[in-house]
Design a protein around this motif. Structure first.
Motif, short mmCIF file in Angstrom:
data_model
loop_
_atom_site.label_atom_id
_atom_site.label_comp_id
_atom_site.label_asym_id
_atom_site.label_seq_id
_atom_site.Cartn_x
_atom_site.Cartn_y
_atom_site.Cartn_z
N PHE A 158 48.24 42.14 47.19
CA PHE A 158 48.06 40.91 47.16
C PHE A 158 47.50 39.94 46.30
N CYS A 159 46.17 40.77 45.65
CA CYS A 159 45.85 40.14 44.70
C CYS A 159 45.69 39.99 43.16
N ARG A 160 45.49 39.14 42.50
CA ARG A 160 45.45 38.99 40.93
C ARG A 160 44.00 39.36 39.96
N LEU A 161 44.24 39.93 39.20
CA LEU A 161 43.14 40.26 38.56
C LEU A 161 43.51 39.18 37.12
N GLY A 162 42.81 38.56 36.62
CA GLY A 162 43.17 37.85 35.84
C GLY A 162 43.05 38.40 34.19
N ALA A 163 43.79 37.89 33.57
CA ALA A 163 43.62 38.03 32.04
C ALA A 163 42.58 38.55 31.18
N TYR A 164 41.87 39.16 31.14
CA TYR A 164 40.55 39.96 30.15
C TYR A 164 39.63 40.33 31.01
N ALA A 165 39.64 40.62 32.33
CA ALA A 165 38.68 40.55 33.17
C ALA A 165 38.42 42.28 33.09
N MET A 166 37.61 42.52 33.48
CA MET A 166 36.00 43.95 33.67
C MET A 166 35.93 43.91 35.53
N LEU A 167 36.42 45.21 36.22
CA LEU A 167 36.07 45.81 37.00
C LEU A 167 35.10 46.78 37.03
N GLY A 168 33.89 46.51 37.93
CA GLY A 168 32.73 47.26 37.16
C GLY A 168 33.21 48.75 38.70
N GLY A 169 33.36 50.14 37.91
CA GLY A 169 33.34 50.90 38.81
C GLY A 169 32.77 51.40 39.76
N CYS A 170 33.47 51.83 41.28
CA CYS A 170 33.31 52.74 42.65
C CYS A 170 33.12 50.49 43.38
N SER A 171 34.25 49.80 42.81
CA SER A 171 34.45 48.09 43.42
C SER A 171 35.34 48.38 44.51
N LYS A 172 35.05 47.06 45.12
CA LYS A 172 36.17 47.36 46.22
C LYS A 172 36.52 45.57 46.16
N ILE A 173 37.69 45.21 45.72
CA ILE A 173 38.48 44.21 45.88
C ILE A 173 39.03 43.05 46.67
N VAL A 174 38.55 42.27 46.94
CA VAL A 174 39.39 42.00 48.10
C VAL A 174 40.12 40.77 48.08
N GLN A 175 39.33 40.21 46.64
CA GLN A 175 40.24 38.51 46.42
C GLN A 175 40.07 38.39 44.01
N ASP A 176 40.74 37.76 44.48
CA ASP A 176 41.51 37.43 43.38
C ASP A 176 40.24 37.93 41.97
N LEU A 245 41.08 29.34 32.41
CA LEU A 245 40.30 29.69 33.91
C LEU A 245 40.92 28.72 35.29
N LEU A 246 40.89 27.59 34.43
CA LEU A 246 40.66 25.93 35.46
C LEU A 246 42.47 26.68 35.93
N ASP A 247 43.78 26.73 35.20
CA ASP A 247 45.20 27.27 35.95
C ASP A 247 45.22 28.04 36.87
N PHE A 248 43.98 29.90 36.12
CA PHE A 248 43.98 30.72 37.19
C PHE A 248 43.32 30.19 39.11
N LEU A 249 42.07 29.23 38.60
CA LEU A 249 41.58 29.51 40.03
C LEU A 249 41.93 28.70 41.12
N ARG A 250 43.12 27.11 40.42
CA ARG A 250 44.02 26.03 41.19
C ARG A 250 44.93 26.60 42.54
N THR A 251 45.42 27.92 40.93
CA THR A 251 46.60 28.49 42.54
C THR A 251 45.88 29.33 42.57
N THR A 252 44.99 29.93 42.93
CA THR A 252 44.61 31.53 43.24
C THR A 252 45.17 31.16 45.04
N GLU A 253 45.68 32.57 45.90
CA GLU A 253 45.92 32.38 47.30
C GLU A 253 45.11 33.03 48.38
N ARG A 254 44.23 33.99 47.37
CA ARG A 254 43.40 34.58 48.10
C ARG A 254 42.13 34.46 48.49
#
Length: 258
Positions: A158-176, A245-254
């Motif tokens: 149920f997480c959301r990854l926003g456009a053009y984001a970069m997630l580093g290796g070996c990361s644990k993603i529990v929120q948007d 960016l603001l639209d994404f932050l306003r609509t986060t659920e996690r």
């Protein structure tokens, strides 16, 4: 351009192949699969289930596409997988159909899934994303366009990854993960804007300056999320990237990775 099926491949009755499709040795195509023109299945690749594949996708050896959901709630009801065009699924990549009758897992176009990447049930992946080796999505994850996921990184359901984001290796993603940002760690923390990635994608320096100003107000001055959003709005920053960016932050659920 003629369609080619190796004599050792298994093509179940009912499967539909577009013009110029190539099916390699020991590959398997299920009866309900629709493969668009120019698709390539290398040896031992399999595409099964109610799966619709657009043109010019390439499936490398032992990739397994369209298998039923691994969700324990799944009871065999008809579910779907839709794939756009120009994707590459490297060795041992797995993509599952949805859970729940009529549900759909969706993959966009021009994505690169490196070896052992996994897309779980009911995920929606945009276009031009990169999944490094062993990148793993839980169920119902949404990945917007142009996201890069580092190797051995796992994303909670149920997480959301926003456009053009970069997630580093070996990361644990529990929120948007906010768009345009770089996160890293276990659990992941927000590190900075993804400036190198944004420049490589052709973002103008003026847009990057606007994002830097917004990022500072949102995340570097000790404000909570609501206060940060209000500060950016009060500052008058109106670049399209800042608005997104603001639209994404306003609509986060996690909640947001910070």
């Amino acid at each position: 351009m003629a369609t080619s099926v190796h004599p050792t491949a298994i093509l179940e009755p009912g499967a539909l192949l577009g013009e110029g499709v190539e099916i390699g040795p020991y590959a398997f195509v299920g009866s309900e699969v629709r493969l668009g023109e120019g698709c390539i299945l290398h040896h031992h690749a399999s595409v099964v289930g109610k799966t619709e594949v657009g043109p010019n996708n390439e499936f490398f050896p032992f990739s397994s596409i369209g298998q039923k959901s691994q969700d324990l709630k799944y009871r065999g009801e008809p579910t779907f997988l839709s794939i756009g065009s120009g994707n590459r699924f490297r060795e041992f990549v797995t993509v599952n159909r949805a859970t729940g009758e009529g549900g759909r897992t969706v993959i966009g176009s021009d994505n690169l899934f490196l070896a052992y990447a996994h897309v779980a049930h009911d995920c929606v992946v945009g276009s031009r994303c990169v999944f490094s080796n062993n990148a793993t999505l839980g169920g119902h994850v949404r990945v917007d366009d142009c996201v890069t996921i580092g190797g051995l990184t796992a994303v909670h359901q149920f997480c959301r990854l926003g456009a053009y984001a970069m997630l580093g290796g070996c990361s644990k993603i529990v929120q948007d993960v906010p768009p345009y940002c770089l996160v890293d760690g276990n659990p992941a923390r927000l590190r900075s804007l993804n400036l190198t990635g944004l420049r490589r994608r052709g973002f103008a320096e003026e847009a990057l300056k606007s994002l830097r100003r917004a990022f500072r107000l949102l995340f570097e001055e000790g404000k909570n999320l609501s206060q940060g959003i209000e500060a950016v709005e009060s500052s008058g920053e109106a670049a399209p990237e800042v608005v997104a960016l603001l639209d994404f932050l306003r609509t986060t659920e996690r909640g947001v990775t910070r």
